[in-house]
Design an enzyme around this catalytic site. Structure first.
Site, short mmCIF file in Angstrom:
data_model
loop_
_atom_site.label_atom_id
_atom_site.label_comp_id
_atom_site.label_asym_id
_atom_site.label_seq_id
_atom_site.Cartn_x
_atom_site.Cartn_y
_atom_site.Cartn_z
N LYS A 61 40.12 -4.07 86.98
CA LYS A 61 39.99 -5.17 86.01
C LYS A 61 40.08 -4.61 84.58
CE LYS A 61 36.63 -8.59 84.22
NZ LYS A 61 35.32 -9.27 84.41
N ASP A 78 35.78 -9.58 76.66
CA ASP A 78 35.46 -10.83 77.35
C ASP A 78 34.51 -11.68 76.51
OD1 ASP A 78 35.00 -12.87 79.10
OD2 ASP A 78 33.88 -11.67 80.57
N LYS A 114 30.50 -17.03 75.72
CA LYS A 114 29.26 -16.33 76.03
C LYS A 114 28.29 -16.46 74.85
CE LYS A 114 31.01 -12.63 79.02
NZ LYS A 114 30.19 -12.98 80.20
N ASP A 117 34.44 -4.44 79.48
CA ASP A 117 34.92 -5.23 80.61
C ASP A 117 36.26 -4.72 81.15
OD1 ASP A 117 34.19 -7.21 82.37
OD2 ASP A 117 35.11 -8.84 81.23
N ASP A 147 34.76 -18.23 81.87
CA ASP A 147 34.12 -16.91 81.81
C ASP A 147 34.21 -16.18 83.16
OD1 ASP A 147 32.80 -14.79 80.71
OD2 ASP A 147 30.81 -15.73 80.71
N GLU A 180 36.72 -14.97 84.56
CA GLU A 180 38.13 -14.64 84.36
C GLU A 180 38.58 -13.40 85.13
OE1 GLU A 180 35.77 -13.50 82.55
OE2 GLU A 180 36.35 -11.39 82.41
N ARG A 197 38.16 -12.48 88.24
CA ARG A 197 38.78 -12.82 89.53
C ARG A 197 40.16 -13.42 89.35
NH1 ARG A 197 33.59 -16.49 90.77
NH2 ARG A 197 32.73 -14.94 89.34
#
Ligand code: BES
Ligand code: MN
Ligand code: ZN
Length: 497
Positions: free
Chosen positions: A267, A272, A279, A290, A349, A351, A353
């Site tokens: 990933k 993020d 967030k 991230d 959020d 994201e 996956r």
């Protein structure tokens, strides 16, 4: 830092500092006992006075010890001999290196590698000593305008190998330890870089650099390429960002042509914000980490390249920012993934996956022997396992066993969590094939369940590293995990382990 291996006796060989261990109840390690004999009981006098009681992680530096060739002696507390295992061994080494860094010694000889009490072979002991030493010595100062503090004098570390017969295995351990440490260090650097430097394009450049240095093959797919492939989920995450997304593919061809590769998918969200499902502000800076899954893939490929690992390995990195904006994906939007399945994005959020699912579908074309994805995927995983173990999910028990074993050997452990069908119903959507979130219960399981819908065609394991990839607070910074686990997994598959 430079490393070498020698089979030497601590009394006779000259060193800037001879490092030896003392167990609880003042029992000397073999090297400490040899030094004590050479000094006619000088060390026993010191421990007898109560200045070193052998408590794990304590150290005592001695200067001008009589009758020996070394300038200094460092006593390191090892704790109870009966409880001396991987963790204690690594902690003792770390304590030794930390103290050495405060001395003027440019060279030191570490006899702790001779400690058979840990019940690991010499190759393991040397590999871990090297990895721990470099981990402790690591600094990230690239973004400071001038260096802070005084640099450590320590330049060379000699590792004791006990007798001569151990030299070969110790040398193999040194090579392995160095490769892993260099991979970890790359992963930490990439993680620690701020998101205005470490963009998707920057990660692509890093992959190109690795390809050049280790003769690997690199391919970088641009937005248009991804559009042609129908990667609607990955692209939907990139919509709010001014930085162009990339899909990076880095191939290490170390094995026979016919051999199916291990595919690592990382990933790579370089920042993020949560997107429109923004967030909260507190600690949001940590969302620069991230992309630590992506960094661990690059770090592991570096280690594989350095060791010329006889195995085929493919790294796939979907990378983008997750930003709000006028073009950003909105809650309720429905996208079509490369697999053809549609996803209702109920929370922007979730994201990770979304970018991983298209990368996993892309992995099918390599007919992989196994696929492992690595992702800072869920806050729920931090709640479940804290900062000790990475979460492991797999659709194949033998593969899960291999990953767990690699984590144990690497002291970079994972813990298996369930991936049962029963959890799938939490992803039900009224409008798309399924949703990208499954509510608060078992958040890391439903995230894994989402990914499982894209991995039916191969053996697959998923590592949720949300709790292990970086540290918060005073010691804030990337850890480089799980590069050691992944490298040991590959080593074992290549039968070099
Ligand atoms: N990158 C985060 C996961 C994360 C959060 C890792 C905090 C480490 C610390 C991920 O993209 C995310 O935001 N996940 C959400 C999912 C939720 C919306 C279903 C989460 O965990 O809150
Ligand atoms: Mn998120
Ligand atoms: Zn994320």
């Amino acid at each position: 830092m430079e490393f070498s291996i020698k089979s030497i006796s601590p009394g006779q060989t000259r060193s800037g500092c001879a490092v030896v261990g003392v167990f609880e109840s003042r029992k000397f390690s073999p090297a400490a006992a040899a030094l004590d004999r050479a000094t006619k009981g000088y060390l026993s006098t010191i421990t007898g006075r109560g200045d070193m009681d052998g408590k794990l992680g304590t150290t005592l530096l001695l200067h001008s010890v009589p009758k020996i060739a070394s300038d200094r002696v460092l006593l390191v507390g090892l704790g109870s001999e009966a409880e001396f295992r991987d963790r204690q061994y690594r902690e003792a080494i770390a304590a030794a290196i930390k103290t050495l860094n405060t001395t003027g010694a440019a060279e030191a000889t570490l006899h702790l590698t001779e400690l058979g009490s840990v019940k690991r072979d010499i190759k393991w002991r040397v590999a871990h000593a090297v990895a721990v030493a470099l981990e402790v010595a690591y600094r990230f100062e690239r973004m400071k305008s001038k260096a802070e503090g005084t640099p450590s004098a320590l330049r060379r570390l000699t590792l004791g190998a006990g007798d001569k017969t151990a030299l070969r295995a110790a040398t193999a351990g040194l090579e392995q330890g160095l490769a892993i440490a260099h991979g970890v260090s790359l992963a930490r650097d990439l993680g620690n870089l701020p998101s205005n430097v470490c963009t998707p394009a920057y990660l692509a450049d890093q992959a190109r650099e690795l390809a050049r240095r280790y003769r690997m093959k690199v391919t970088v797919l641009e937005r248009e390429d991804m559009e042609k492939l129908g990667m609607g989920a990955l692209l939907s995450v990139a919509h709010g960002s001014a930085q162009p997304p990339k899909l990076i593919v880095l191939e290490h061809h170390g094995g026979a042509k016919a051999h199916k590769p291990v595919v690592l998918v990382g990933k790579g969200i370089t920042f993020d914000t949560g997107g429109i499902s923004l967030k909260p502000g507190a600690e949001m800076d940590e969302m620069k980490f991230d992309m630590c899954g992506a960094a661990s893939v690059l770090g592991t490929l570096k280690a594989a390249g350095e060791m010329r690992l006889p195995l085929n390995v493919v790294g796939i990195i979907p990378t983008t920012e997750n930003m709000p904006g006028g073009r950003a994906t909105k809650p309720g939007d429905i996208v079509t993934t490369m697999s053809g399945q549609t996803v209702e994005i109920l929370n922007t959020d979730a994201e990770g996956r979304l970018i991983l699912c298209d990368a996993l579908t892309y992995a099918e074309r390599y007919q992989p022997a196994a696929v492992i994805d690595i992702a800072t995927l869920t806050g729920a995983c931090v709640i479940a396992l804290g900062h000790v173990a990475s979460g492991l999910f797999a659709n194949d028990d033998a593969l899960a066993g291999e990953v767990l074993a690699a984590g144990a050997t690497a002291y970079d452990r994972a813990w298996q969590m369930p991936l049962w069908e029963d959890y799938q119903e939490q992803l039900k959507s009224n409008f798309g094939d399924f949703a990208n979130i499954g509510g608060r219960p078992a958040g890391s399981v439903t995230a894994a369940c989402f990914l499982a819908r894209f991995t039916k065609k191969f053996k697959w394991a998923h590592l949720d590293i949300a709790g292990t990839a970086w540290k918060s607070g005073k010691e804030k910074g990337a850890t480089g995990r799980p590069v050691p686990l992944l490298t040991h997994f590959l080593l074992k598959r290549s039968k070099k382990g």
